[in-house]
Write a protein that holds these residues in place. Structure first.
Motif, PDB file in Angstrom:
ATOM      1  N   SER A   1      30.491  37.106  35.537  1.00  0.00           N
ATOM      2  CA  SER A   1      29.047  37.361  35.654  1.00  0.00           C
ATOM      3  C   SER A   1      28.681  38.726  35.086  1.00  0.00           C
ATOM      4  O   SER A   1      29.551  39.579  34.845  1.00  0.00           O
ATOM      5  N   GLU A   2      27.408  38.902  34.897  1.00  0.00           N
ATOM      6  CA  GLU A   2      26.810  40.151  34.404  1.00  0.00           C
ATOM      7  C   GLU A   2      27.517  41.381  34.993  1.00  0.00           C
ATOM      8  O   GLU A   2      27.682  41.492  36.212  1.00  0.00           O
ATOM      9  N   GLY A   3      27.946  42.245  34.112  1.00  0.00           N
ATOM     10  CA  GLY A   3      28.500  43.521  34.563  1.00  0.00           C
ATOM     11  C   GLY A   3      29.971  43.503  34.925  1.00  0.00           C
ATOM     12  O   GLY A   3      30.571  44.558  35.132  1.00  0.00           O
ATOM     13  N   GLU A   4      30.584  42.330  34.988  1.00  0.00           N
ATOM     14  CA  GLU A   4      32.006  42.296  35.356  1.00  0.00           C
ATOM     15  C   GLU A   4      32.881  42.750  34.184  1.00  0.00           C
ATOM     16  O   GLU A   4      32.594  42.433  33.030  1.00  0.00           O
ATOM     17  N   PRO A   5      33.958  43.472  34.491  1.00  0.00           N
ATOM     18  CA  PRO A   5      34.833  43.943  33.416  1.00  0.00           C
ATOM     19  C   PRO A   5      35.772  42.824  32.926  1.00  0.00           C
ATOM     20  O   PRO A   5      36.227  42.007  33.729  1.00  0.00           O
TER      21      PRO A   5
END
Lengths: 432, 432
Positions: free
Chosen positions: A14-18
């Motif tokens: 998801s959004e922002g996960e590394p």
């Protein structure tokens, strides 16, 4: 090496996960401050956005200058974006080029021969990678089918001193100052094995010096063969139908999207699973052909043209049995009821793909075997060991072989069988 | 064909239950009114009692006169009898001889060569049947190991235009008026495949013209090979240990009795599963040898004698890494820390079985590759396609091959590798 993940896995974040991926550059374009680099790995592709402001100078320069097929190791954060392939892209926080590729020789609109000359590179194309994955599933399904039914995997010799499918297509091998040949089929050796293991199968390379340059012939191909003691023709044809349906089922489970990518409608294959696949005799096939203006006299093999006409009347694979004995390999027995017919079968695929399976009951009559060998110009003394199998506890037995590339070509709706094998070998091609 | 059951299944029935078996006569003796016929099938053996009073005359006569290896179809009732092998025998109610065998040529005390000449019949021996079943399990375990770890089964070409393991052991094939060679390894082609599929494996026939007549060499053998992108030497050696342990586990699950029958104590193999298998460097191996009076200068390959001495100091398989670069195949890279050593490994089996696995990281340095090819008398131009793999997105990668017959010979504690393959091919044998 440090942990990284498949792109297919990164696409589930998801959004922002590394994320941390590795792969090869598939497409690339850049402006002064941004590089958009699409990266492929074995699983799929993802777009990576490299920003001058977020990366060390050297890394951004690398992202700008790396050509397609360069290998890369990228860390970054997932950004959800509906416009991106897969709905996600990576905003790079680290962009390492492992090797800067030279100008990749394959671009667009190359001749078939150029692509075959560069097969070692063309293998990386999405098309060939997809086909090779389906091949993996097809072969795995064959192993699963036979192993779950009590068959033993049995490896025949590839170097064989005599022919099994006609001397004309033998490849000769120099063998320590002597001569031997490459296997045209495992069959004679599998017949020896059934007296020990009863039911055996293999998937192995097979060689026939086929001078015909058709879209259906390879000099080196893989066959999945089975041989079973106490099995007669009917049961063998049923096994062949069950096996091919089993393979189709596994391919549909794992490769629906891949098939669609290759331009093969998966529904056409799925529709075959619940249908009965007919078995007809060669004589009946001749009648169908005669009704449509093709007069084939009994005793002639069906040519591609005739197989295609026949198959226009069926919407599933069809098993054709009882071909004329005289045209058949020496080991195919006469039908006692109809001595001009052999207890044998082919399975023909729909859509013009022709024979994908060939098999038979095996003759247990030494006199008949010796006569057929002599008619084919063979010296029966070279087959003494094989005839022994009829002298010591002979039993009814049958077997068949599936042409792996022909099956795969049909499943994937390929134009040419050469795309069903990684490194094709034909009358005009022996490299790379 | 009518329903029948495996003998192993019949042996699970109780007193008075009806059974129907098929098989081959294993032993037979008869008196005037009784015949005791031990029948074998793929699964095991059972004694059948044929009584003159219970059978039609013709059937009893058949039971009396049929020689060993005759094929039979028998119905009868189970009789529990502790003296019988398996604790059960069959009292026949129907005894049909399918084919009366001629005098079976194999009795006792035959020479090895006689048994090899009659390999097609000797395959039926309990010994070879047992080994072939374990082979089936070994190969199945290899497929399972790699498939469950995300590897793709990939089929390399068997006909290859150039060498990979030294030109001296190439077999030459006549190819449409031209010449090509049999595969010594899938490796170069697997290296091309990892740029598409990343992790690949196969189990395939392999050919080396080995003139040495040892108990460890075959001209045709099967190798299970793997190749993986983004993998370095350490991880490859760990994979090899995991794979061999996985195979041992599957063999022990299915073949404890079979191993015991072959004279191999299963506990010796089981004891290996929970131990660490050491990895040592070639230089360390030399030190161990020197301590025991064997002075091997750096740069010499370990001979059988030296491998055996080394293995006396270990009770598990051992991985030996970093052999001298100069003696190694061209594709094995120098260790940057120790340029006279290569990033490669062998796994040696205990008990004198020697090398069962060989592998390495692969050189990605075009200059080094070309230099090594030239040193071996090869023309680098024949390897242009292979060098391309270093030009377009080169990545660190490694692979190794397991000699299927060597592994099997060790697992089964065989005296000679020839018994690990159905139809062995050696410098002195190309048939049957």
């Amino acid at each position: 090496m440090a942990d990284y993940q498949k792109i297919a896995h990164a696409l589930q974040k998801s959004e922002g996960e590394p994320v941390h991926i590795r792969g090869w550059i598939y497409r690339t374009r850049s402006s002064g401050k941004l590089a958009f680099v699409v990266v492929r790995d074995e699983s799929t592709i993802i777009q990576v956005v490299a920003e001058k402001e977020r990366l060390p100078d050297e890394e951004f320069a690398g992202a700008q200058k790396a050509l397609i097929e360069s290998s890369v190791d990228i860390e970054g954060l997932i950004h959800e974006d509906e416009r991106a392939p897969g709905g996600r892209e990576i905003h790079a926080t680290s962009f390492r080029v492992i090797q800067f590729a030279e100008d990749f020789p394959i671009t667009e609109d190359h001749s078939t021969e150029f692509l075959l000359d560069n097969r070692h590179l063309w293998l990386r194309s999405r098309r060939l990678t997809t086909i090779m994955k389906i091949r993996h599933t097809v072969v795995g399904a064959i192993h699963e089918f036979f192993r779950s039914r009590g068959f033993y995997e049995f490896h025949p010799p590839i170097l064989q001193p005599s022919q099994c499918e006609g001397g004309a297509t033998l490849f000769e091998v120099k063998y320590y100052g002597d001569t031997t040949y490459l296997s045209q089929s495992w069959q004679l050796y599998a017949e020896a094995a059934v007296f020990a293991l009863e039911r055996v199968y293999d998937v192995a390379p097979t060689f026939r010096a086929e001078r015909s340059k058709t879209s259906r012939h390879l000099s080196e191909f893989w066959m999945a063969e089975m041989e079973a003691a106490w099995m007669e023709l009917d049961e063998a044809t049923q096994y062949a139908k069950d096996e091919i349906k089993f393979v189709l089922r596994r391919v549909l489970e794992h490769h629906e999207r891949d098939l669609a990518y290759l331009g093969r409608d998966p529904e056409i294959l799925r529709a075959l699973l619940d249908k009965e696949w007919p078995t007809i005799k060669y004589r009946e096939a001749l009648e169908v052909l005669a009704e449509h203006g093709m007069d084939v006299p009994f005793g002639k093999d069906l040519r591609t043209l005739e197989e295609e006409e026949l198959m226009r009347h069926f919407d599933t694979p069809v098993v054709v049995t009882h071909y004329p004995k005289e045209t058949m390999a020496f080991y195919k027995p006469r039908d006692p009821q109809h001595p001009d017919e052999a207890l044998c079968f082919d399975m023909l695929a729909p859509e013009g793909y022709g024979e994908i399976v060939g098999g038979s009951q095996r003759s247990t009559d030494i006199e008949e075997l010796m006569e057929s060998l002599e008619q084919q110009g063979e010296d029966p003394r070279n087959y003494e060991w094989y005839l022994d199998l009829r002298r010591y506890g002979s039993v009814p037995h049958s077997g068949y072989g599936v042409g792996v590339e022909r099956l795969l070509a049909w499943i994937c709706a390929l134009d040419n069988i050469k795309d069903a094998i990684a490194f094709p070998r034909t009358v005009t091609r022996k490299s790379p």
